[in-house]
Design a protein around this motif. Structure first.
Motif, PDB file in Angstrom:
ATOM      1  N   MET A   1     -81.136  99.665   4.385  1.00 29.69           N
ATOM      2  CA  MET A   1     -81.248 100.270   5.698  1.00 29.69           C
ATOM      3  C   MET A   1     -81.573 101.747   5.490  1.00 29.69           C
ATOM      4  O   MET A   1     -80.905 102.425   4.734  1.00 29.69           O
ATOM      5  CB  MET A   1     -79.918 100.096   6.442  1.00 29.69           C
ATOM      6  N   SER A   6     -79.492 103.420   9.914  1.00 28.09           N
ATOM      7  CA  SER A   6     -78.040 103.535   9.763  1.00 28.09           C
ATOM      8  C   SER A   6     -77.459 104.425  10.855  1.00 28.09           C
ATOM      9  O   SER A   6     -76.361 104.164  11.352  1.00 28.09           O
ATOM     10  CB  SER A   6     -77.670 104.052   8.375  1.00 28.09           C
ATOM     11  N   HIS A   7     -78.205 105.460  11.261  1.00 25.92           N
ATOM     12  CA  HIS A   7     -77.738 106.331  12.339  1.00 25.92           C
ATOM     13  C   HIS A   7     -77.655 105.549  13.650  1.00 25.92           C
ATOM     14  O   HIS A   7     -76.681 105.667  14.394  1.00 25.92           O
ATOM     15  CB  HIS A   7     -78.667 107.536  12.489  1.00 25.92           C
ATOM     16  N   ALA A   9     -77.337 102.279  13.963  1.00 25.84           N
ATOM     17  CA  ALA A   9     -76.252 101.296  13.818  1.00 25.84           C
ATOM     18  C   ALA A   9     -74.897 101.961  14.069  1.00 25.84           C
ATOM     19  O   ALA A   9     -74.033 101.381  14.744  1.00 25.84           O
ATOM     20  CB  ALA A   9     -76.295 100.663  12.437  1.00 25.84           C
ATOM     21  N   GLU A  10     -74.732 103.173  13.567  1.00 27.83           N
ATOM     22  CA  GLU A  10     -73.472 103.902  13.782  1.00 27.83           C
ATOM     23  C   GLU A  10     -73.303 104.259  15.257  1.00 27.83           C
ATOM     24  O   GLU A  10     -72.220 104.099  15.829  1.00 27.83           O
ATOM     25  CB  GLU A  10     -73.459 105.171  12.937  1.00 27.83           C
TER      26      GLU A  10
END
Length: 95
Positions: A1, A6-7, A9-10
């Motif tokens: 990812m 990832s940002h 998803a967070e």
């Protein structure tokens, strides 16, 4: 990812952790934010935003309110209300 994925998803995890859909404050209306539709009460964009950008169009189609307020600053966790006239109200915590 990658870093962007990832940002997002967070951010998605933070949004869905709320009992009520939150108003999300972000710098710009990047199209990837459309994954949050259905989980948010609205968006406040702190940077430039166009009424004709992809995300703006998708948000209107789904009835999700969004406003552009340059340099908008608010403490995380504060309650925001987006009004129909484009105004953003920050609720003051009760003592």
């Amino acid at each position: 990812m990658n870093a962007s994925a990832s940002h997002i998803a967070e951010l998605h995890a933070q949004v869905t952790a709320h009992a009520e859909p939150p108003v999300v404050v972000v710098d710009r209306p990047f199209a990837i934010l459309a994954v949050l539709i259905g989980s948010v009460a609205g968006f406040v964009f702190r940077g430039p935003a166009s009424m004709l950008c992809h995300l703006s169009i998708v948000l209107r189609e789904h009835g999700v309110p969004a406003v552009s307020v340059p340099d908008f600053e608010v403490e995380q966790g504060r309650v925001l209300n987006l009004l129909g006239n484009g105004e953003v109200r920050v609720e003051v915590p009760r003592a």
